[in-house]
Enzyme design. Structure first.
Site, short mmCIF file in Angstrom:
data_model
loop_
_atom_site.label_atom_id
_atom_site.label_comp_id
_atom_site.label_asym_id
_atom_site.label_seq_id
_atom_site.Cartn_x
_atom_site.Cartn_y
_atom_site.Cartn_z
NE ARG A 240 -24.07 29.56 91.84
CZ ARG A 240 -25.30 29.05 91.73
NH1 ARG A 240 -26.34 29.81 91.98
NH2 ARG A 240 -25.50 27.81 91.38
CD GLU A 269 -24.78 32.11 98.59
OE1 GLU A 269 -25.18 33.20 98.17
OE2 GLU A 269 -25.30 31.01 98.29
CG HIS A 287 -28.51 30.43 97.09
ND1 HIS A 287 -27.20 30.38 96.74
CD2 HIS A 287 -29.18 29.99 96.00
CE1 HIS A 287 -27.07 29.92 95.52
NE2 HIS A 287 -28.28 29.68 95.04
#
Ligand code: 8YV
Length: 330
Positions: A240, A269, A287
């Protein structure tokens, strides 16, 4: 006889159309298929009358939101990570919370190796160079990279995905060391050896991060930790944003204190620290580690099953807050 009213279900972002069709036959659906980003207010408004929610893009669910959702019985996260869900708040409000473990392990581990290999062998950088027409002749010393095979891989966070990564590393004849708060029973460690975090950073030729995000893992890798790593090492973050201090990482990459990084996740993000964009030795993906057609479908289907079972009054397969069960909203 009147037909029973369908449960009202909110889907927070786009899913494959055939999945939406299936959901629409089962529920009164509020599906956000134009995929616009729901503000916190809009999410609250949509959930105010909903029985269930499929949280597709990591939207935050906490106490204030849940206070205004009297009918909501289940929040089904389409993700294994659930740092977006405040579990104590879900339990307090009688709301079942679920995630999608296991179905994504192998795809995420594949992507980890894609990032590791591509960053170590300078795939992105050399392809950019080639595309802009800079390849005029072959030279002996073009883009020398780092080897993966036979090297020591350090895995920080040896959960289910970490073990899938360790199994792949065996195929590259790597020695694997790992760090978790506690060593795993040997039979579960996929041949990897437990070491302390600092030893892992010092000894590894390359490091992959796969820990859940929590206050205890915020900036787990910052300037001090990066300074322990070999200057020839590649760091991969599959976990993460926030597990790595991105500013410290940019400084280390810029100053040559770390060879390269392969990143799928970023602090804040989808915004990126612009410093990353100036560096050739970072390989970035948006991601997408779990994004294969099959795995995304499997994740959505598991979330749909969690939703359906809960709304039918049965315990869902991946219940995150078991304490809620006896006092859940019905
Ligand atoms: C999700 C992920 O697709 O499962 C996770 O925890 O990080 C990804 O697989 C992403 O979080 C969107 O919800």
């Amino acid at each position: 006889m009147s037909t029973p009213e369908k449960h009202r279900v909110v889907v927070t972002r786009r899913l494959y159309p055939f999945l939406i069709d299936e959901l629409r036959t089962a529920y009164a659906l509020d599906d956000n298929q134009d995929d616009h980003l729901l503000s916190a207010d809009e999410l609250a408004q949509r959930l105010a009358t909903a029985d269930g929610a499929l949280i597709v893009g990591g939207e935050r669910v906490g106490d204030a939101l849940l206070a205004g959702t009297p009918r909501l019985k289940v929040v089904a996260n389409v993700a294994v990570g659930y740092n977006n869900l405040d579990l104590p708040a879900c339990t307090k409000h009688g709301v079942v919370a679920t995630n999608t473990p296991d179905v994504l392990n192998e795809s995420v581990a594949d992507h980890g190796f894609a990032l590791l290999l591509a960053a170590a062998r300078r795939v992105g950088e050399s392809e950019r160079w080639l595309r802009v027409g800079l390849w005029k002749r072959w030279t002996f010393d073009m883009f020398p990279g780092a080897d993966i095979h036979g090297k020591t891989l350090g895995i920080v966070g040896m959960g289910r995905i970490g073990r899938s990564i360790a199994r792949r590393a065996a195929g590259f004849s790597m020695r694997v060391i790992y760090h978790n708060r506690k060593p795993l029973p040997a039979a579960e460690a996929a041949g990897a050896e437990w070491v302390g975090k600092e030893d892992l950073l010092r000894e590894s030729d390359h490091v992959i991060l796969m820990v859940p995000y929590a206050p205890s893992t915020h900036h787990l890798i910052g300037a001090a930790e990066l300074a322990l790593m070999k200057p020839t090492a590649v760091l991969v973050n599959l976990a993460r944003g926030g597990v790595v201090d991105d500013r410290a990482l940019i400084r280390a990459l810029r100053d040559g204190r770390l060879a390269a990084a392969g990143l799928d996740v970023f602090e804040g993000e989808p915004e990126l620290n612009p410093g990353f964009l100036e560096l050739e030795n970072v390989l970035m993906t948006p991601h997408i580690a779990s994004s294969t057609r099959a795995t995304r479908e499997a994740m959505a289907r598991l979330a749909m099953r969690n939703l359906a079972e809960t709304l039918a009054g049965r315990r869902p397969p991946s219940l995150l807050n078991p304490d809620v069960w006896d006092q859940r909203r019905r």
